[in-house]
Write an enzyme that holds these catalytic residues in place. Structure first.
Site, PDB file in Angstrom:
ATOM      1  CG  ASP A 137       7.947  37.688 -14.136  1.00 45.71           C
ATOM      2  OD1 ASP A 137       8.077  36.805 -13.274  1.00 45.71           O
ATOM      3  OD2 ASP A 137       8.357  37.580 -15.310  1.00 45.71           O
ATOM      4  NE  ARG A 138       9.184  45.578  -9.288  1.00 44.74           N
ATOM      5  CZ  ARG A 138       9.228  46.868  -9.623  1.00 44.74           C
ATOM      6  NH1 ARG A 138       8.169  47.637  -9.457  1.00 44.74           N
ATOM      7  NH2 ARG A 138      10.320  47.399 -10.120  1.00 44.74           N
TER       8      ARG A 138
END
Length: 311
Positions: A137-138
């Protein structure tokens, strides 16, 4: 902020073999990407920003070609800058092992075209064939495995597909009141463990996930390692790889991660606060390289020092 940013490297989309109702490439692109207006696609085509794999330009009347790749350049009016640096931890002819900082996306998406891990690594190494082998995930930091060579790429995908790779994360989260009464401060001589299995499906809005009733499709092993005041240091091992799995599994235990903007409640959209990263890091990958057979054990710092200093 940089104005009118165009991706350095093109994105691509494969034209489905069985498509029959789209006579032109433009018609397919309009249906495939409804958020992008027809005028923008026509402008990109007229400016030579849409082409086949061999570089041949696509026009507004180019016929649909099943099973071919269409390359195009993503553009955004402005792109946020992520003031955090990736690090290369290992490099060979087939793979890269890198550290991805919090907030940096792995691939282009949304407002990000060049401020992503793949674009940075390609620019830094000069290797245009770098692609990620797995997701992160970012909002999450940590170790990532990247493929360098197309010919050996499937072998690295196979590590995850066949579960031949060990992944370990660390996280910080507030303890439940019951745990606060139960556990001592400091490092636990006997870590407390949980096996979490449940069913995760797409939520609403669509970029979130949710736990629902039904046959489990996700599995994590979680251990509490240490405690400072009301905050716990956790070790998390995802056995499966569902989107946001570890974040949801911690929430299901009543201990959502510190600084999580999605769970338990979606926060209003706002600019990144780089002083408040999600307290989740992929701190270890361990596997045997599928090409050389050599053991690989790559790690990065977790949150132990941060916990001891008071988060």
């Amino acid at each position: 902020m940089n104005q009118s940013v165009r991706a350095v490297h093109p994105s691509w989309v494969a034209l489905p073999q069985q498509q029959t109702d789209k006579p032109t490439v433009l018609a397919f692109l309009l249906a495939r990407f409804p958020a992008i207006s027809e005028s923008i696609w026509r402008q990109r085509i007229q400016q030579g920003k849409v082409h086949w794999q061999d570089g041949e330009l696509i026009t507004e009347l180019t016929p649909y070609r099943p099973a071919q790749r269409v390359y195009y350049y993503r553009e955004v009016v402005s792109e946020p800058h992520i003031p955090l640096q990736e690090r290369i931890l290992h490099q060979d002819a087939h793979s890269l092992l890198v550290f991805k900082p919090h907030f940096l996306p792995v691939t282009p998406g949304g407002s990000f075209v060049n401020e992503c891990l793949v674009a940075r690594l390609r620019a830094r190494t000069g290797i245009d064939s770098i692609v990620p082998v797995h997701r992160l995930d970012r909002d999450t930091a940590g170790v990532m495995l990247m493929s360098v060579c197309a010919a050996s790429r499937d072998a690295y995908h196979g590590l995850f597909r066949d579960r031949k790779i060990h992944k370990c994360y660390q996280a910080l989260a507030p303890l439940t009141p019951a745990l606060q009464r139960q556990v001592p401060q400091g490092w636990l001589s006997a870590p407390i463990g949980w096996t979490v299995k449940n069913r995760i499906e797409r939520g609403e809005p669509g970029f979130t996930m949710r736990v629902v009733s039904g046959v489990p499709n996700s599995h994590s092993e979680i251990r509490l390692l240490a405690v400072k005041d009301d905050i716990g240091l956790f070790e998390l091992q995802p056995i499966t790889g569902k989107t946001h799995q570890l974040r949801l599994h911690m929430q299901s235990l009543g201990m959502p991660l510190l600084n999580d903007r999605y769970y338990p409640a979606l926060q209003p959209l706002q600019a990144d606060d780089f002083s408040r990263p999600l307290k989740l890091v992929a701190c270890e990958l361990r596997y045997h390289d599928p090409i050389s057979g050599e053991p690989r054990h790559i790690s990065c710092d977790g949150f132990a020092a941060e916990l001891e200093s008071g988060c």
